[in-house]
Design a protein around this motif. Structure first.
Motif, PDB file in Angstrom:
ATOM      1  N   VAL A  94       0.791  -1.227  -0.216  1.00 11.61           N
ATOM      2  CA  VAL A  94      -0.024  -0.039  -0.046  1.00 11.61           C
ATOM      3  C   VAL A  94       0.779   1.269  -0.013  1.00 11.61           C
ATOM      4  O   VAL A  94       1.698   1.327   0.879  1.00 11.61           O
ATOM      5  CB  VAL A  94      -0.918   0.205   1.303  1.00 11.61           C
ATOM      6  CG1 VAL A  94      -1.689   1.091   1.306  1.00 11.61           C
ATOM      7  CG2 VAL A  94      -1.744  -1.159   1.385  1.00 11.61           C
ATOM      8  N   CYS A  95       0.726   2.146  -1.061  1.00 14.64           N
ATOM      9  CA  CYS A  95       1.676   3.210  -1.128  1.00 14.64           C
ATOM     10  C   CYS A  95       1.663   4.270   0.156  1.00 14.64           C
ATOM     11  O   CYS A  95       0.519   4.387   0.421  1.00 14.64           O
ATOM     12  CB  CYS A  95       1.198   3.840  -2.526  1.00 14.64           C
ATOM     13  SG  CYS A  95       2.501   5.421  -2.878  1.00 14.64           S
ATOM     14  N   THR A  96       2.419   4.797   0.426  1.00 11.98           N
ATOM     15  CA  THR A  96       2.612   5.751   1.526  1.00 11.98           C
ATOM     16  C   THR A  96       2.127   6.995   1.156  1.00 11.98           C
ATOM     17  O   THR A  96       1.945   7.973   2.264  1.00 11.98           O
ATOM     18  CB  THR A  96       3.742   5.795   2.349  1.00 11.98           C
ATOM     19  OG1 THR A  96       4.891   6.020   1.352  1.00 11.98           O
ATOM     20  CG2 THR A  96       4.212   4.469   3.147  1.00 11.98           C
ATOM     21  N   HIS A  97       1.864   7.370  -0.045  1.00  9.84           N
ATOM     22  CA  HIS A  97       1.269   8.617  -0.368  1.00  9.84           C
ATOM     23  C   HIS A  97      -0.103   8.792  -0.149  1.00  9.84           C
ATOM     24  O   HIS A  97      -0.410   9.543   0.574  1.00  9.84           O
ATOM     25  CB  HIS A  97       1.965   8.872  -1.837  1.00  9.84           C
ATOM     26  CG  HIS A  97       1.347  10.235  -2.513  1.00  9.84           C
ATOM     27  ND1 HIS A  97       0.618  10.178  -3.647  1.00  9.84           N
ATOM     28  CD2 HIS A  97       1.402  11.529  -2.066  1.00  9.84           C
ATOM     29  CE1 HIS A  97       0.553  11.522  -4.189  1.00  9.84           C
ATOM     30  NE2 HIS A  97       0.887  12.185  -2.936  1.00  9.84           N
ATOM     31  N   LEU A  98      -0.973   8.045  -1.187  1.00  6.42           N
ATOM     32  CA  LEU A  98      -2.472   8.119  -0.820  1.00  6.42           C
ATOM     33  C   LEU A  98      -3.179   6.791  -0.791  1.00  6.42           C
ATOM     34  O   LEU A  98      -4.412   6.602  -0.855  1.00  6.42           O
ATOM     35  CB  LEU A  98      -2.952   8.909  -2.056  1.00  6.42           C
ATOM     36  CG  LEU A  98      -2.685  10.426  -2.080  1.00  6.42           C
ATOM     37  CD1 LEU A  98      -2.996  11.091  -3.424  1.00  6.42           C
ATOM     38  CD2 LEU A  98      -3.462  11.102  -0.829  1.00  6.42           C
ATOM     39  N   GLY A  99      -2.412   5.630  -0.498  1.00  8.28           N
ATOM     40  CA  GLY A  99      -2.948   4.416  -0.336  1.00  8.28           C
ATOM     41  C   GLY A  99      -3.222   3.561  -1.533  1.00  8.28           C
ATOM     42  O   GLY A  99      -3.936   2.601  -1.626  1.00  8.28           O
ATOM     43  N   CYS A 113      -0.694   5.110  -9.518  1.00  8.56           N
ATOM     44  CA  CYS A 113      -1.454   6.293  -9.329  1.00  8.56           C
ATOM     45  C   CYS A 113      -0.627   7.718  -9.525  1.00  8.56           C
ATOM     46  O   CYS A 113      -1.182   8.420 -10.360  1.00  8.56           O
ATOM     47  CB  CYS A 113      -2.033   6.320  -8.035  1.00  8.56           C
ATOM     48  SG  CYS A 113      -3.213   4.990  -7.704  1.00  8.56           S
ATOM     49  N   HIS A 114       0.686   7.759  -8.879  1.00  8.40           N
ATOM     50  CA  HIS A 114       1.196   9.116  -8.752  1.00  8.40           C
ATOM     51  C   HIS A 114       2.507   8.948  -9.249  1.00  8.40           C
ATOM     52  O   HIS A 114       3.549   9.580  -9.070  1.00  8.40           O
ATOM     53  CB  HIS A 114       1.068   9.848  -7.630  1.00  8.40           C
ATOM     54  CG  HIS A 114      -0.518   9.976  -7.165  1.00  8.40           C
ATOM     55  ND1 HIS A 114      -1.160   9.465  -6.451  1.00  8.40           N
ATOM     56  CD2 HIS A 114      -1.353  11.040  -7.789  1.00  8.40           C
ATOM     57  CE1 HIS A 114      -2.525   9.906  -6.394  1.00  8.40           C
ATOM     58  NE2 HIS A 114      -2.690  10.747  -7.212  1.00  8.40           N
ATOM     59  N   GLY A 115       3.193   7.762  -9.458  1.00 15.82           N
ATOM     60  CA  GLY A 115       4.204   7.451  -9.910  1.00 15.82           C
ATOM     61  C   GLY A 115       5.440   7.272  -8.910  1.00 15.82           C
ATOM     62  O   GLY A 115       6.584   7.503  -9.227  1.00 15.82           O
ATOM     63  N   SER A 116       5.066   6.919  -7.697  1.00 17.15           N
ATOM     64  CA  SER A 116       6.304   6.877  -6.632  1.00 17.15           C
ATOM     65  C   SER A 116       6.946   5.515  -6.917  1.00 17.15           C
ATOM     66  O   SER A 116       6.429   4.689  -7.419  1.00 17.15           O
ATOM     67  CB  SER A 116       5.585   6.854  -5.157  1.00 17.15           C
ATOM     68  OG  SER A 116       4.768   8.065  -4.685  1.00 17.15           O
ATOM     69  N   GLY A 117       8.086   5.530  -6.475  1.00 10.45           N
ATOM     70  CA  GLY A 117       8.973   4.243  -6.780  1.00 10.45           C
ATOM     71  C   GLY A 117       9.567   3.794  -5.534  1.00 10.45           C
ATOM     72  O   GLY A 117       9.641   4.685  -4.532  1.00 10.45           O
ATOM     73  N   THR A 125      12.671   5.655  -3.649  1.00  9.22           N
ATOM     74  CA  THR A 125      13.524   5.787  -5.105  1.00  9.22           C
ATOM     75  C   THR A 125      12.894   7.043  -5.734  1.00  9.22           C
ATOM     76  O   THR A 125      13.774   7.653  -6.276  1.00  9.22           O
ATOM     77  CB  THR A 125      13.794   4.641  -5.648  1.00  9.22           C
ATOM     78  OG1 THR A 125      12.416   4.372  -6.245  1.00  9.22           O
ATOM     79  CG2 THR A 125      14.173   3.635  -5.079  1.00  9.22           C
ATOM     80  N   LYS A 126      11.686   7.225  -5.691  1.00  9.54           N
ATOM     81  CA  LYS A 126      11.000   8.481  -6.443  1.00  9.54           C
ATOM     82  C   LYS A 126       9.981   8.908  -5.625  1.00  9.54           C
ATOM     83  O   LYS A 126       8.848   7.989  -5.167  1.00  9.54           O
ATOM     84  CB  LYS A 126      10.718   7.964  -7.724  1.00  9.54           C
ATOM     85  CG  LYS A 126      10.034   9.060  -8.658  1.00  9.54           C
ATOM     86  CD  LYS A 126       9.900   8.054 -10.153  1.00  9.54           C
ATOM     87  CE  LYS A 126       8.972   9.082 -10.892  1.00  9.54           C
ATOM     88  NZ  LYS A 126       8.705   8.170 -12.146  1.00  9.54           N
ATOM     89  N   GLY A 127       9.587  10.195  -5.690  1.00  9.13           N
ATOM     90  CA  GLY A 127       8.397  10.641  -4.875  1.00  9.13           C
ATOM     91  C   GLY A 127       7.068  10.556  -5.691  1.00  9.13           C
ATOM     92  O   GLY A 127       7.235  10.029  -6.707  1.00  9.13           O
ATOM     93  N   PRO A 128       5.959  10.930  -5.192  1.00 11.30           N
ATOM     94  CA  PRO A 128       5.761  12.051  -4.047  1.00 11.30           C
ATOM     95  C   PRO A 128       5.556  11.073  -2.681  1.00 11.30           C
ATOM     96  O   PRO A 128       5.002  11.647  -1.667  1.00 11.30           O
ATOM     97  CB  PRO A 128       4.438  12.459  -4.249  1.00 11.30           C
ATOM     98  CG  PRO A 128       3.734  11.428  -5.228  1.00 11.30           C
ATOM     99  CD  PRO A 128       4.848  10.692  -6.009  1.00 11.30           C
ATOM    100  N   ALA A 129       5.728   9.704  -2.703  1.00  7.41           N
ATOM    101  CA  ALA A 129       5.567   9.003  -1.372  1.00  7.41           C
ATOM    102  C   ALA A 129       6.520   9.588  -0.225  1.00  7.41           C
ATOM    103  O   ALA A 129       7.727   9.813  -0.565  1.00  7.41           O
ATOM    104  CB  ALA A 129       5.846   7.558  -1.598  1.00  7.41           C
TER     105      ALA A 129
END
Length: 159
Positions: A94-99, A113-117, A125-129
């Motif tokens: 589960v992504c720590t940015h928006l779930g 969803c938003h490209g976090s890596g 390794t890559k935001g926005p997480a």
């Protein structure tokens, strides 16, 4: 149909119903039908409309053919389980940015969803997480492991 007084009626010829009697019977029938329908509705009320959610603590059988460093994602769960030379560990997907649920790839994980890596150890390794993927508590051994999604452990904890 009007009848003449004194005219003898056949016993197979029904007597005409006055309009007021017909309307009264129609109203009574409508009231009884409404009561029956509402009674069925009231009988459904005590039933709970709750569906059971899957348990957050469950056992997983790791496949013997799982190569080191490759994620095993049990069907229907948001967990990635890894096996390496030091042991077994599990990460929440589960992504720590928006779930959103992150997808595993060769480098680690990517959020659709938003490209976090994320790396294979959950590090960003890559935001926005904003933070790394949490490590989950794993117990057991010999191919059968218990995953507890409610318990987070320190990164690097392996069984």
């Amino acid at each position: 149909m009007t009848t003449q007084p004194g005219e003898k009626r056949s016993r197979f010829d029904p007597e005409p119903m006055p309009r007021r009697d017909f309307l009264g019977l129609a109203a009574l029938g409508t009231m009884i039908a409404a009561f029956v329908v509402s009674l069925f509705g009231m009988l459904k009320l005590p039933k709970a409309a709750v569906s059971a959610s899957p348990s957050k603590k469950y056992k997983v059988l790791l496949p013997d053919a799982l190569p080191e460093g490759e994620a095993f994602i049990p069907p229907g769960r948001n967990v990635a389980i890894y096996r390496d030379g030091e042991g077994v560990y599990a990460l929440s997907t589960v992504c720590t940015h928006l779930g959103c649920i992150v997808k595993a790839n060769a480098k680690g994980f990517e959020c659709p969803c938003h490209g976090s890596g994320f790396a294979k150890d959950g590090a960003v390794t890559k935001g926005p997480a904003p933070t790394a993927l949490p490590w989950l508590k794993v117990t057991g051994g010999a191919g059968v492991y218990t995953i507890d999604e409610d318990s987070h452990v320190k990164a690097g904890t392996k069984v």
